[in-house]
Design a protein around this motif. Structure first.
Motif, PDB file in Angstrom:
ATOM      1  N   SER A  24       0.820  -1.217   0.000  1.00  0.00           N
ATOM      2  CA  SER A  24       0.000   0.000   0.000  1.00  0.00           C
ATOM      3  C   SER A  24       0.851   1.264   0.000  1.00  0.00           C
ATOM      4  O   SER A  24       0.319   2.369   0.108  1.00  0.00           O
ATOM      5  N   THR A  25       2.186   1.098  -0.107  1.00  0.00           N
ATOM      6  CA  THR A  25       3.065   2.278  -0.092  1.00  0.00           C
ATOM      7  C   THR A  25       3.412   2.754  -1.492  1.00  0.00           C
ATOM      8  O   THR A  25       3.870   3.874  -1.672  1.00  0.00           O
ATOM      9  N   ILE A  26       3.225   1.899  -2.493  1.00  0.00           N
ATOM     10  CA  ILE A  26       3.579   2.287  -3.858  1.00  0.00           C
ATOM     11  C   ILE A  26       2.714   3.434  -4.339  1.00  0.00           C
ATOM     12  O   ILE A  26       3.197   4.417  -4.904  1.00  0.00           O
ATOM     13  N   LEU A  27       1.413   3.330  -4.082  1.00  0.00           N
ATOM     14  CA  LEU A  27       0.465   4.367  -4.478  1.00  0.00           C
ATOM     15  C   LEU A  27      -0.503   4.571  -3.324  1.00  0.00           C
ATOM     16  O   LEU A  27      -1.308   3.684  -3.036  1.00  0.00           O
ATOM     17  N   PRO A  28      -0.440   5.710  -2.633  1.00  0.00           N
ATOM     18  CA  PRO A  28      -1.302   5.935  -1.462  1.00  0.00           C
ATOM     19  C   PRO A  28      -2.777   5.734  -1.798  1.00  0.00           C
ATOM     20  O   PRO A  28      -3.264   6.194  -2.829  1.00  0.00           O
ATOM     21  N   GLY A  29      -3.473   5.024  -0.934  1.00  0.00           N
ATOM     22  CA  GLY A  29      -4.896   4.791  -1.119  1.00  0.00           C
ATOM     23  C   GLY A  29      -5.226   3.573  -1.933  1.00  0.00           C
ATOM     24  O   GLY A  29      -6.400   3.232  -2.086  1.00  0.00           O
ATOM     25  N   LYS A  30      -4.204   2.853  -2.465  1.00  0.00           N
ATOM     26  CA  LYS A  30      -4.467   1.671  -3.267  1.00  0.00           C
ATOM     27  C   LYS A  30      -3.555   0.543  -2.810  1.00  0.00           C
ATOM     28  O   LYS A  30      -2.398   0.758  -2.453  1.00  0.00           O
ATOM     29  N   SER A  31      -4.102  -0.661  -2.843  1.00  0.00           N
ATOM     30  CA  SER A  31      -3.331  -1.851  -2.537  1.00  0.00           C
ATOM     31  C   SER A  31      -2.865  -2.462  -3.851  1.00  0.00           C
ATOM     32  O   SER A  31      -3.670  -2.783  -4.718  1.00  0.00           O
ATOM     33  N   ILE A  32      -1.538  -2.618  -4.005  1.00  0.00           N
ATOM     34  CA  ILE A  32      -0.965  -3.095  -5.253  1.00  0.00           C
ATOM     35  C   ILE A  32      -0.344  -4.470  -5.027  1.00  0.00           C
ATOM     36  O   ILE A  32       0.387  -4.696  -4.064  1.00  0.00           O
ATOM     37  N   LEU A  33      -0.646  -5.405  -5.936  1.00  0.00           N
ATOM     38  CA  LEU A  33      -0.046  -6.729  -5.933  1.00  0.00           C
ATOM     39  C   LEU A  33       0.911  -6.809  -7.127  1.00  0.00           C
ATOM     40  O   LEU A  33       0.495  -7.079  -8.251  1.00  0.00           O
ATOM     41  N   PRO A  34       2.227  -6.555  -6.925  1.00  0.00           N
ATOM     42  CA  PRO A  34       3.174  -6.586  -8.059  1.00  0.00           C
ATOM     43  C   PRO A  34       3.300  -7.995  -8.637  1.00  0.00           C
ATOM     44  O   PRO A  34       3.427  -8.971  -7.900  1.00  0.00           O
ATOM     45  N   ILE A  35       3.252  -8.102  -9.960  1.00  0.00           N
ATOM     46  CA  ILE A  35       3.406  -9.396 -10.622  1.00  0.00           C
ATOM     47  C   ILE A  35       4.471  -9.361 -11.705  1.00  0.00           C
ATOM     48  O   ILE A  35       4.886 -10.401 -12.222  1.00  0.00           O
ATOM     49  N   TYR A  36       4.917  -8.172 -12.093  1.00  0.00           N
ATOM     50  CA  TYR A  36       5.883  -8.042 -13.183  1.00  0.00           C
ATOM     51  C   TYR A  36       6.897  -6.977 -12.804  1.00  0.00           C
ATOM     52  O   TYR A  36       6.544  -5.896 -12.303  1.00  0.00           O
ATOM     53  N   LEU A  37       8.177  -7.259 -13.032  1.00  0.00           N
ATOM     54  CA  LEU A  37       9.234  -6.300 -12.728  1.00  0.00           C
ATOM     55  C   LEU A  37      10.347  -6.463 -13.753  1.00  0.00           C
ATOM     56  O   LEU A  37      10.730  -7.590 -14.107  1.00  0.00           O
ATOM     57  N   ASP A  38      10.842  -5.344 -14.243  1.00  0.00           N
ATOM     58  CA  ASP A  38      11.963  -5.338 -15.171  1.00  0.00           C
ATOM     59  C   ASP A  38      12.868  -4.165 -14.810  1.00  0.00           C
ATOM     60  O   ASP A  38      12.390  -3.048 -14.581  1.00  0.00           O
ATOM     61  N   GLU A  39      14.175  -4.426 -14.749  1.00  0.00           N
ATOM     62  CA  GLU A  39      15.137  -3.387 -14.379  1.00  0.00           C
ATOM     63  C   GLU A  39      16.258  -3.336 -15.414  1.00  0.00           C
ATOM     64  O   GLU A  39      16.679  -4.366 -15.948  1.00  0.00           O
ATOM     65  N   LYS A  40      16.751  -2.119 -15.654  1.00  0.00           N
ATOM     66  CA  LYS A  40      17.884  -1.953 -16.556  1.00  0.00           C
ATOM     67  C   LYS A  40      18.751  -0.805 -16.068  1.00  0.00           C
ATOM     68  O   LYS A  40      18.249   0.273 -15.741  1.00  0.00           O
ATOM     69  N   LEU A  41      20.056  -1.029 -16.026  1.00  0.00           N
ATOM     70  CA  LEU A  41      21.030  -0.003 -15.659  1.00  0.00           C
ATOM     71  C   LEU A  41      21.943   0.213 -16.851  1.00  0.00           C
ATOM     72  O   LEU A  41      22.469  -0.755 -17.429  1.00  0.00           O
ATOM     73  N   SER A  42      22.135   1.473 -17.247  1.00  0.00           N
ATOM     74  CA  SER A  42      22.927   1.753 -18.439  1.00  0.00           C
ATOM     75  C   SER A  42      23.714   3.043 -18.284  1.00  0.00           C
ATOM     76  O   SER A  42      23.362   3.920 -17.483  1.00  0.00           O
ATOM     77  N   GLN A  43      24.795   3.139 -19.065  1.00  0.00           N
ATOM     78  CA  GLN A  43      25.580   4.360 -19.187  1.00  0.00           C
ATOM     79  C   GLN A  43      25.312   4.923 -20.577  1.00  0.00           C
ATOM     80  O   GLN A  43      25.399   4.205 -21.572  1.00  0.00           O
ATOM     81  N   ASN A  44      24.978   6.221 -20.648  1.00  0.00           N
ATOM     82  CA  ASN A  44      24.563   6.827 -21.902  1.00  0.00           C
ATOM     83  C   ASN A  44      25.489   7.973 -22.284  1.00  0.00           C
ATOM     84  O   ASN A  44      25.923   8.758 -21.428  1.00  0.00           O
ATOM     85  N   TYR A  45      25.733   8.069 -23.601  1.00  0.00           N
ATOM     86  CA  TYR A  45      26.619   9.100 -24.137  1.00  0.00           C
ATOM     87  C   TYR A  45      25.930   9.806 -25.303  1.00  0.00           C
ATOM     88  O   TYR A  45      25.225   9.174 -26.101  1.00  0.00           O
ATOM     89  N   TYR A  46      26.160  11.117 -25.390  1.00  0.00           N
ATOM     90  CA  TYR A  46      25.627  11.909 -26.511  1.00  0.00           C
ATOM     91  C   TYR A  46      26.711  12.857 -26.998  1.00  0.00           C
ATOM     92  O   TYR A  46      27.404  13.492 -26.200  1.00  0.00           O
ATOM     93  N   ARG A  47      26.852  12.942 -28.338  1.00  0.00           N
ATOM     94  CA  ARG A  47      27.748  13.902 -28.970  1.00  0.00           C
ATOM     95  C   ARG A  47      26.970  14.630 -30.058  1.00  0.00           C
ATOM     96  O   ARG A  47      26.291  14.000 -30.864  1.00  0.00           O
TER      97      ARG A  47
END
Length: 853
Positions: free
Chosen positions: A187-210
């Motif tokens: 109930s902390t993810i979105l106040p006032g709503k109970s959330i049951l997480p079923i899917y998670l995806d994470e990505k960490l990257s280093q980005n460059y622009y020229r």
């Protein structure tokens, strides 16, 4: 499983979890906030449960709707210049509480009696509009592209979960075995709503622009996601979700989210579509003065945001924070609410860069608050932001298949705990372990098998799957009742080898048809993964309608068995094929192939010519072709699956050139000829006017050939609306050896209907199309001038049914309505010429089924 099936899968999940009533009681408070003196409604008033962060702002009509599953007993109403109001509420009930706010100071001698009408909103002499014009004018210097060099680290987290699952849900007999998953609510993810997480995806990257020469590069440092097992296309689901939740750049004129294009509140023409209000001035933690600028759509059904942005008053007029929301009237399906929160940090040179982006959307079969559904959230965190620090050219060079480095996908838990730029909630952290346990449960595997058969049409058996189910039964005038059974291998057998086959039998012609193919990947990757590099060999013996595309595997869908008019001219085909395809990282691809094709007329079709003045009947026609093709589709992305991929439309064109050379006497080939075909496809985005899908094609045949080898325009005698076919043209109605065509299919996305009260409520959307075909036949390919060529087909009375186009192009157009019941498109199609041909309709109604947001 393909793109449409992903839509159906998501719709099924939304509907299932919206239909159940096994959820916690909710408190729903609605009402209108007005000025106690002049009775005018007040927009952007903050209404919240006292002592919490659960709150909303009123819309441009002063209305609000506040929902919670917690037993709060009081609401607070606050607005700049007015006294705060506190009112009691009854927990667990729906109630209407209208509020009157009193100004902080009131002097009776300053009260002016006016009519009840609100003053008309105007852009002229409006300080809020003048401020937004300053923001627009300064956009170029406030974007990262204003710097010569930019680099940063990015952490991208995407979570999906079910909303408001009750505590008693897991106690029911059927769900007890899944209690460890269902009880992982938060109930902390979105106040006032109970959330049951079923899917998670994470990505960490280093980005460059020229900037010069312009280059961008993303180096993936770590990537992980849940794995639901072979029954679910995990990679395809990830790509689909990320396309729904595109990265948001408020400095772009248009923002693409949930398959829709929103006009940014700071787009160049935003004052024509938004109303702006200066609602507050604040000072941030660095003593920087900001203006709170609220905005709302002029038309609540248009694909626009509402919310507020905070603008700096340091001369840069940069966005320091933004809150972008949609209202419940917006013409987008299945979305109850959506909010994008953007936070910016100050650079040493006092410019601002995006530090955090959080996009949250709630999905449901209905838009009623408090019901069950799905919630998706994508949070992107940016750190270690550096500007104007150049690196060697090798830093900006894209490495081969860099985004598929296996090492980044096997990072351990210690890596994520030390490098993750954000935190996981307790419930989110348990998702990986819970899904792994769920995947190994026999009951889960059985359930997913059934779901795959219903939604995708395939029944899996580990290394092989049978389907698609919609082709098991069909019928046509030549074969009568047709039964077919086929299947394909899965990556569980091999990622480099792929086999596909089917067998079919017609009970009227009493003939077997079959297909078999084998594909081998030359780059140690799946043949459907970018960049492709494979060789494929296949043989197909089956029926075909002349002029219909010979697909890799012909989908004899049961619903397409129903056709209008006479439809009894078919071909039996033996088709041998060898293909090589090679894609480059630049999205330029090339291919080469060998084709041997034997055609035998079937039904009422025949091959006749004249030899030495005598009629002659021909039983088969054999050709051998060597082919080559090149294709360029810059910035192309895909909905990537295990054994499929679907291109994601973007603003860039796709160009393709195909060449074929017929070789006489090679494997019984009977003709020498050459053929060139060229096409351009492009999606053109027109902001609030919707988008258009454009196609320009042209082709020419060099050499003398019989009519089955000429270009036969793609006709359609079904009652389905086909985007790529001429829907009122008969099969085999025209033949050409040169052609040029133009097609446009425009979707207005409700631009006009949103302004009509009844249609606005129905959320219908306008669509229109036009198709133009220029064609011709040179004298050397005209059977009336060369009797040795095959005669053009005629009907049973000897009247022609196949024609040569004159200088007049074939033209048809349509106007229609889409989004009927959220998934039906109906077009009225009109044919404008060549109406003297027998059995051709001048107009008709065609239907297309498409699930879309």
């Amino acid at each position: 499983m393909d793109y449409k099936k992903l839509h159906r899968s998501l719709f099924f999940l939304i509907f299932f979890f919206s239909a159940t009533s096994l959820f916690a009681q909710t408190t729903v408070v609605t009402g209108t906030v007005t000025d106690a003196g002049n009775k005018q409604t007040l927009p952007y008033v903050v209404v919240s449960f006292t002592g919490t962060t659960v709150g909303v702002t009123t819309d441009n009509q002063g209305k609000y709707r506040l929902v919670t599953s917690q037993p709060y007993k009081q609401i607070k109403i606050s607005f700049l210049g007015y006294k705060d109001a506190f009112l009691a509420v009854e927990p667990g009930k729906e109630q209407v509480i209208n509020v009157k706010l009193f100004p902080v100071s009131r002097q009776l001698n300053e009260v002016v009696i006016k009519s009840g009408k609100k003053p008309k909103y105007r852009n002229k002499d409006n300080p809020a509009v003048e401020l937004i014009r300053q923001v627009i004018e300064n956009k170029p210097k406030n974007r990262p592209e204003a710097y010569d060099f930019v680099e940063y680290r990015e952490y991208d987290k995407m979570m999906f979960g079910f909303i408001n699952v009750s505590a008693q849900f897991s106690d029911r007999k059927f769900f007890r075995k899944y209690k460890f998953v269902i009880d992982n609510r938060d109930s902390t993810i979105l106040p006032g709503k109970s959330i049951l997480p079923i899917y998670l995806d994470e990505k960490l990257s280093q980005n460059y622009y020229r900037k010069n020469p312009e280059k961008t590069r993303e180096v993936i440092l770590g990537q992980r996601g849940v794995n639901f097992g072979p029954a679910v296309d995990n990679e395809g689901v990830k790509q689909y979700f990320k396309h729904l939740y595109n990265k948001v750049d408020i400095y772009d004129n248009d923002i693409f989210l949930i398959t829709s294009q929103f006009l940014s509140p700071i787009s160049n023409n935003s004052p024509n579509y938004y109303k702006f209000f200066i609602t507050d001035t604040i000072t941030d933690s660095k003593n920087q003065k900001l203006v709170e600028l609220s905005f709302t759509p002029r038309n609540s059904n248009d694909v626009l945001f509402e919310g507020m942005i905070y603008v700096t008053l340091d001369g840069n007029y940069a966005v320091q924070k933004a809150v972008l929301k949609i209202n419940k009237h917006i013409n987008i399906n299945f979305i109850r609410s959506m909010e994008v929160d953007l936070d910016f940090e100050q650079n040493p040179d006092n410019r601002y860069h995006l530090s955090r982006s959080n996009t949250i959307a709630e999905f449901g079969a209905t838009k009623k608050e408090g019901k069950s559904g799905l919630l998706g959230m994508r949070t992107i965190t940016y750190k270690n932001y550096l500007v104007n620090q150049p690196h060697p050219d090798t830093t900006y060079a894209i490495k081969q298949s860099e985004e598929s480095v296996d090492e980044a996908k096997i990072r351990n838990q210690d890596f994520w705990e030390h490098n993750r730029l954000d935190t996981l909630t307790t419930a989110e952290a348990k998702v990986y372990k819970n899904v792994d346990s769920l995947r190994n449960m026999p009951s889960y595997k059985r359930t997913m098998d059934i779901a795959t058969l219903v939604l995708a049409g395939y029944k899996g058996f580990g290394k092989f799957e049978i389907g698609p189910a919609n082709t098991f039964y069909s019928f046509n005038p030549v074969e009568g009742l047709r039964l077919r059974l086929g299947g394909r291998t899965t990556p569980e057998l091999s990622k480099r080898y792929y086999f596909e086959t089917y067998a079919a039998y017609g009970f009227k012609d009493e003939r077997w048809k079959y297909f078999i193919s084998g594909t081998y990947s030359l780059n140690k990757k799946s043949i459907y993964k970018f960049p492709q590099n494979y060789i494929r060999a296949s043989f197909q013996r089956d029926t075909k309608i002349p002029g219909a595309n010979l697909q890799f595997v012909q989908e004899d869908n049961f619903l397409l068995s129903f056709k209008r008019g006479v439809n009894d001219k078919y071909l039996y085909n033996d088709f041998y094929r060898l293909d090589y395809v090679h894609e480059l990282e630049s999205h330029f691809s090339f291919g080469a192939g060998f084709k041997n094709w034997k055609q035998e007329p079937a039904g009422s079709l025949y091959f006749n010519n004249t030899v030495n003045g005598q009629p002659n009947s021909i039983h088969t026609l054999t050709t051998t072709e060597l082919t080559a093709s090149v294709r360029w589709s810059p910035h192309e992305e895909f909905y990537q699956g295990k054994i499929y991929r679907i291109p994601i439309p973007n603003k860039y064109p796709t160009l393709e050139l195909d060449y074929a050379a017929g070789i006489k006497n090679l494997f019984n080939g009977e003709y020498n000829y050459q053929k060139l075909d060229f096409r351009i496809d492009k999606r053109l985005y027109l902001s609030q006017l919707g988008y258009s899908d454009l196609n320009i094609s042209a082709g020419k045949i060099f050499g003398q050939v019989p009519f089955p080898l000429l270009t036969i325009p793609r006709a359609n005698q079904t009652y389905a609306y086909d985007l790529d076919s001429y829907n009122l043209m008969n099969f085999l109605e025209f033949v050409n050896d040169k052609y040029a065509s133009f097609r446009i299919d425009h979707h207005f996305s409700g631009f006009f209907f949103n302004k009509i009260p009844l249609l606005k409520k129905l959320k219908w959307r306008e669509v229109a199309s036009a198709k133009v075909l220029y064609g011709g036949l040179s004298d050397k390919n005209n059977p009336s001038l060369h009797p040795s060529l095959y005669q053009l087909p005629v009907d049973g009375n000897g009247l022609p049914i196949t024609y040569i186009m004159d200088k007049t192009p074939y033209v048809e157009g349509s106007v229609g309505i889409e989004n009927i019941f959220k998934f039906i498109r109906i077009d009225y199609v009109r044919r404008f010429n060549y109406l003297d041909h027998p059995e051709v309709p001048s107009s008709g109604i065609r239907v297309r089924v498409k699930f879309d947001f």
